[in-house]
Design a protein around this motif. Sequence first.
Motif, PDB file in Angstrom:
ATOM      1  N   GLY A 211       0.837  -1.189   0.000  1.00  0.00           N
ATOM      2  CA  GLY A 211       0.000   0.000   0.000  1.00  0.00           C
ATOM      3  C   GLY A 211       0.870   1.237   0.000  1.00  0.00           C
ATOM      4  O   GLY A 211       1.732   1.400   0.867  1.00  0.00           O
ATOM      5  N   ILE A 216      -2.281   0.638  -4.704  1.00  0.00           N
ATOM      6  CA  ILE A 216      -1.856  -0.688  -4.232  1.00  0.00           C
ATOM      7  C   ILE A 216      -1.141  -1.412  -5.362  1.00  0.00           C
ATOM      8  O   ILE A 216      -1.536  -1.333  -6.528  1.00  0.00           O
ATOM      9  CB  ILE A 216      -3.076  -1.495  -3.751  1.00  0.00           C
ATOM     10  CG1 ILE A 216      -3.740  -0.763  -2.578  1.00  0.00           C
ATOM     11  CG2 ILE A 216      -2.662  -2.909  -3.334  1.00  0.00           C
ATOM     12  CD1 ILE A 216      -5.032  -1.390  -2.113  1.00  0.00           C
ATOM     13  N   ILE A 238      -2.968   4.844   0.573  1.00  0.00           N
ATOM     14  CA  ILE A 238      -3.249   3.641   1.363  1.00  0.00           C
ATOM     15  C   ILE A 238      -2.436   3.669   2.652  1.00  0.00           C
ATOM     16  O   ILE A 238      -1.208   3.788   2.630  1.00  0.00           O
ATOM     17  CB  ILE A 238      -2.897   2.369   0.558  1.00  0.00           C
ATOM     18  CG1 ILE A 238      -3.549   2.423  -0.829  1.00  0.00           C
ATOM     19  CG2 ILE A 238      -3.330   1.133   1.332  1.00  0.00           C
ATOM     20  CD1 ILE A 238      -5.046   2.543  -0.822  1.00  0.00           C
ATOM     21  N   LEU A 241      -3.292  -2.314   5.400  1.00  0.00           N
ATOM     22  CA  LEU A 241      -3.762  -3.487   4.682  1.00  0.00           C
ATOM     23  C   LEU A 241      -3.994  -4.617   5.681  1.00  0.00           C
ATOM     24  O   LEU A 241      -3.289  -4.726   6.688  1.00  0.00           O
ATOM     25  CB  LEU A 241      -2.743  -3.939   3.637  1.00  0.00           C
ATOM     26  CG  LEU A 241      -2.478  -3.020   2.448  1.00  0.00           C
ATOM     27  CD1 LEU A 241      -1.273  -3.524   1.658  1.00  0.00           C
ATOM     28  CD2 LEU A 241      -3.700  -2.928   1.535  1.00  0.00           C
ATOM     29  N   ALA A 250      -8.241  -2.760   2.482  1.00  0.00           N
ATOM     30  CA  ALA A 250      -7.339  -1.618   2.415  1.00  0.00           C
ATOM     31  C   ALA A 250      -7.955  -0.445   3.159  1.00  0.00           C
ATOM     32  O   ALA A 250      -9.112  -0.080   2.921  1.00  0.00           O
ATOM     33  CB  ALA A 250      -7.079  -1.225   0.960  1.00  0.00           C
ATOM     34  N   THR A 252      -7.747   3.574   3.804  1.00  0.00           N
ATOM     35  CA  THR A 252      -7.263   4.713   3.026  1.00  0.00           C
ATOM     36  C   THR A 252      -7.295   6.003   3.843  1.00  0.00           C
ATOM     37  O   THR A 252      -7.951   6.091   4.887  1.00  0.00           O
ATOM     38  CB  THR A 252      -8.125   4.913   1.771  1.00  0.00           C
ATOM     39  OG1 THR A 252      -9.432   5.380   2.155  1.00  0.00           O
ATOM     40  CG2 THR A 252      -8.262   3.611   0.996  1.00  0.00           C
TER      41      THR A 252
END
Length: 405
Positions: A211, A216, A238, A241, A250, A252
Amino acid sequence: MNMMTVLLTFFLLVSQASVCDAQWVQSSNINSSFVSSFTSKDADLFAGTFLEGVFFSTSSGSTWTAVNDGITTLRIRSLAASSMNLFAGSEGGGIFLSTNHGTQWTSINTGLTNTSVREIATSGVNLFAGTDGGGVFFSSNTGANWIPANTGLTSLYIESFLINGTDIFAGTSGGVFLSTNNGTSWVPVNNGLTSPGINALAVSGTNLFAGTNSGIFLSTNDGTTWTPVSAGLTTTSIEALATCGTDVFAGTFGGGVFLSTNNGTSWNAVNAGLPANAIILSLLVSDSTLLAGTGGSGVWQRPLSQMITSVPRNDEAPLQFRLEQNYPNPFNPNTTIIYQLSTQSHVTLKVFDILGREVVTLVNGIEEPGYKSVQFDASKLSSGIYYYRLQAGNYIETKKLLLIR
């Protein structure tokens, strides 16, 4: 106003989000924290927060208690668990060790010349500390002594670690580096990475995910080459994970949580109930729940069963019988009941009204050991307090649930 009306009104007021449409639920006692990290030990959870220290939960993340005795700085960036020990990495205070489940902490910084610790990883008896500008430090004696382990690193700003068998990956501000000799030396593995800042790393089978600030990336050959896999992401910064079997989550910066069920080929938002533009700093899959640590609104949790069709489990059977609190609670009209069996048993799971009258039988039969999930549809029932009872052999446990229309 009768007592039932008072109870229903109270639960409506304190509910964190509308039961009808909120899927994520905010945990208690940690609501304002920047939650930078999670770890689990035995059946308990720990959360590291920036400015408020370490929190501990025995309720699968529903409620939290601060456990900071001995921690001299509350700016916690990372957590890790190994054997009987817990480790907390801080910004400016180095690393703290607890040998009694977080009740007390001691500083373990001998040899650690950079005390801004962004990441901690464990591999057997070996520990790795990733620092902000000092690179990687290594300890083989539970942190009693640390030595630098930076040969081959061209970036000393460590953002993340991933240990996959004998391979150790370090995500840095300058890309991904791999060590196959316990950190003695590192080699860059960045072919195909177009964003050097690696905020998070995760593994799912033979697939590695990185990330970055630009989406990704996926590697199917131990990091030798990487390809971008960001289709569907509305935010490409990101921060975290997490994997559950072949499913990848994921977190963010400003876009909440996304899920991929096809090795990153496409991503879909799973944000129902989360604050708008949520900043997700950390993720943890714990049993049947996904926990999300946010930037400013604490911990949120959501059952995996609401997002993916099957929840993989370890082949090893649970060590005990256990009945979990239904989720969400209060609910309308559907909720999930999860329980675990340590041995093959004849199982009954029944729901009763407040007068003790049986409402419905959800399970009645022989079941193998493992983790179980049952959906309860109360669409034909009226609002009120109900009870659900699990009986498995000699084990009996009852919990309360609340249906609100």
